[in-house]
Design a protein around this motif. Structure first.
Motif, PDB file in Angstrom:
ATOM      1  N   ARG A  69      53.651 -11.137   5.500  1.00 48.81           N
ATOM      2  CA  ARG A  69      52.689 -12.227   5.382  1.00 48.81           C
ATOM      3  C   ARG A  69      51.183 -11.889   5.008  1.00 48.81           C
ATOM      4  NH1 ARG A  69      51.891 -16.636  10.025  1.00 48.81           N
ATOM      5  NH2 ARG A  69      50.974 -14.747  11.006  1.00 48.81           N
ATOM      6  N   ARG A  70      50.891 -10.846   5.550  1.00 49.00           N
ATOM      7  CA  ARG A  70      49.469 -10.137   5.324  1.00 49.00           C
ATOM      8  C   ARG A  70      49.164  -9.813   4.177  1.00 49.00           C
ATOM      9  NH1 ARG A  70      50.653  -7.470  10.268  1.00 49.00           N
ATOM     10  NH2 ARG A  70      49.403  -8.293  11.853  1.00 49.00           N
ATOM     11  N   THR A  80      53.362 -12.763   1.707  1.00 49.44           N
ATOM     12  CA  THR A  80      54.717 -13.535   1.562  1.00 49.44           C
ATOM     13  C   THR A  80      54.888 -14.105   2.488  1.00 49.44           C
ATOM     14  OG1 THR A  80      55.506 -11.967  -0.121  1.00 49.44           O
ATOM     15  CG2 THR A  80      57.028 -13.539   0.789  1.00 49.44           C
ATOM     16  N   ASP A  81      54.862 -15.515   2.913  1.00 54.15           N
ATOM     17  CA  ASP A  81      54.970 -16.241   4.055  1.00 54.15           C
ATOM     18  C   ASP A  81      56.340 -17.091   4.081  1.00 54.15           C
ATOM     19  OD1 ASP A  81      54.484 -17.288   6.499  1.00 54.15           O
ATOM     20  OD2 ASP A  81      52.790 -18.278   6.238  1.00 54.15           O
ATOM     21  N   THR A  86      59.699 -19.607   0.712  1.00 59.76           N
ATOM     22  CA  THR A  86      58.246 -19.294   1.098  1.00 59.76           C
ATOM     23  C   THR A  86      57.444 -20.592   1.305  1.00 59.76           C
ATOM     24  OG1 THR A  86      57.549 -18.925  -1.187  1.00 59.76           O
ATOM     25  CG2 THR A  86      58.451 -16.957  -0.179  1.00 59.76           C
ATOM     26  N   THR A  94      59.351  -9.860  13.366  1.00 64.80           N
ATOM     27  CA  THR A  94      58.056 -10.721  13.491  1.00 64.80           C
ATOM     28  C   THR A  94      57.548 -10.758  14.951  1.00 64.80           C
ATOM     29  OG1 THR A  94      59.517 -12.620  13.751  1.00 64.80           O
ATOM     30  CG2 THR A  94      58.842 -11.916  11.465  1.00 64.80           C
TER      31      THR A  94
END
Length: 274
Positions: free
Chosen positions: A26-27, A97-98, A114, A130
């Motif tokens: 996600r970062r 990428t979330d 996403t 995660t």
């Protein structure tokens, strides 16, 4: 899926078995760090002041939680792992990428959706690296303890007795990450393991020696009473930073009184010429 060292190791394991791997984080960029903790908590020059402030009697559980969050900034990969990821021909790193959801098509392939509405895949297998909720949240063991012996929970962490007992009357000792409010941000690192071992040992040392080494009999009730007394002594735990020496002074441990008596006796013996 994940941006920490576990996700990198999973990529390397998949690569060794001949699979192509995509790491979704996600970062915007992987955070590279040799340690999962702010180095000021680990250095011998800076740690004493940090830990004494954390364990100060003036620090509330909420204060400690704030320091805990500031010290631990989430998952990271080591410089060595980052170099291996960059050099791998079969690992694709997709940052920013979330992932919000998954779906499986009629061929049994997994697709990832996403928050931006993109659909990624197909993938044969999806691993989630995660992390988890901190402390006692979601733990069946701790959930049962909370129902049977309620204690305050701050930010997912139980407010333990200073002896690391669940509470003073419950001889269940908690170590590791779940004991962070009582130990510090390095509770799950080697320094925290040493500190927690010393606290627990100070409570159970006498009864273990009596029953296991000295060969004397002690009823469970008597042993429980002795350990409860030792645990209560840790309620007087006082941690103070000594800037002139760069060390931490700890008072209130169960062994302090006896040690003080022995030191005075030695000093008197020296003055008397013995």
């Amino acid at each position: 899926v994940g941006g920490g060292l576990t996700s990198a190791h999973l990529c390397f394991a998949a690569e060794r078995h001949g699979a192509a791997c995509t790491l979704l984080a996600r970062r915007d960029a992987l955070r590279v760090s040799q340690y999962d903790l702010d180095l000021s908590w680990l250095g011998w020059k800076t740690r004493p002041a940090k830990i004494s402030r954390y364990l100060s009697r003036r620090a509330t559980p909420e204060d400690r939680l704030a320091m805990l969050k500031a010290a631990r900034k989430g998952g990271s990969v080591s410089p060595e792992a980052k170099r291996l990821l960059d050099a791998s021909p079969t690992v694709v790193v997709a940052t920013g990428t979330d992932v919000a959801a998954t779906s499986v098509d009629e061929f049994g392939k997994t697709w990832l959706e996403t928050v931006e509405g993109d659909r990624l895949g197909p993938f044969d297998r999806v691993w989630l690296a995660t992390g988890g909720a901190p402390g006692v949240a979601g733990s069946p063991l701790f959930g049962a303890m909370l129902r049977a012996r309620p204690v305050d929970v701050v930010g997912g962490f139980p407010a333990l007795h200073p002896s690391l007992r669940w509470d003073v009357d419950t001889p269940v000792y908690v170590m590791g990450a779940a004991a962070a409010l009582a130990l510090g941000p390095d509770a799950l690192n080697l320094a925290g393991a040493r500190m927690s071992s010393c606290r627990v040992a100070s409570v159970i040392r006498t009864t273990l020696r009596t029953r296991c080494l000295d060969g004397e009999t002690m009823s469970p009730e008597a042993a429980a009473a002795v350990e409860r007394r030792k645990a209560r002594k840790l309620e007087e735990l006082a941690v103070k930073y000594l800037p002139s020496k760069g060390t931490v002074s700890v008072r209130g441990r169960p062994s302090d009184a006896g040690a003080g008596v022995r030191r005075r006796q030695v000093q008197r013996g020296k003055r008397g010429g013995k």
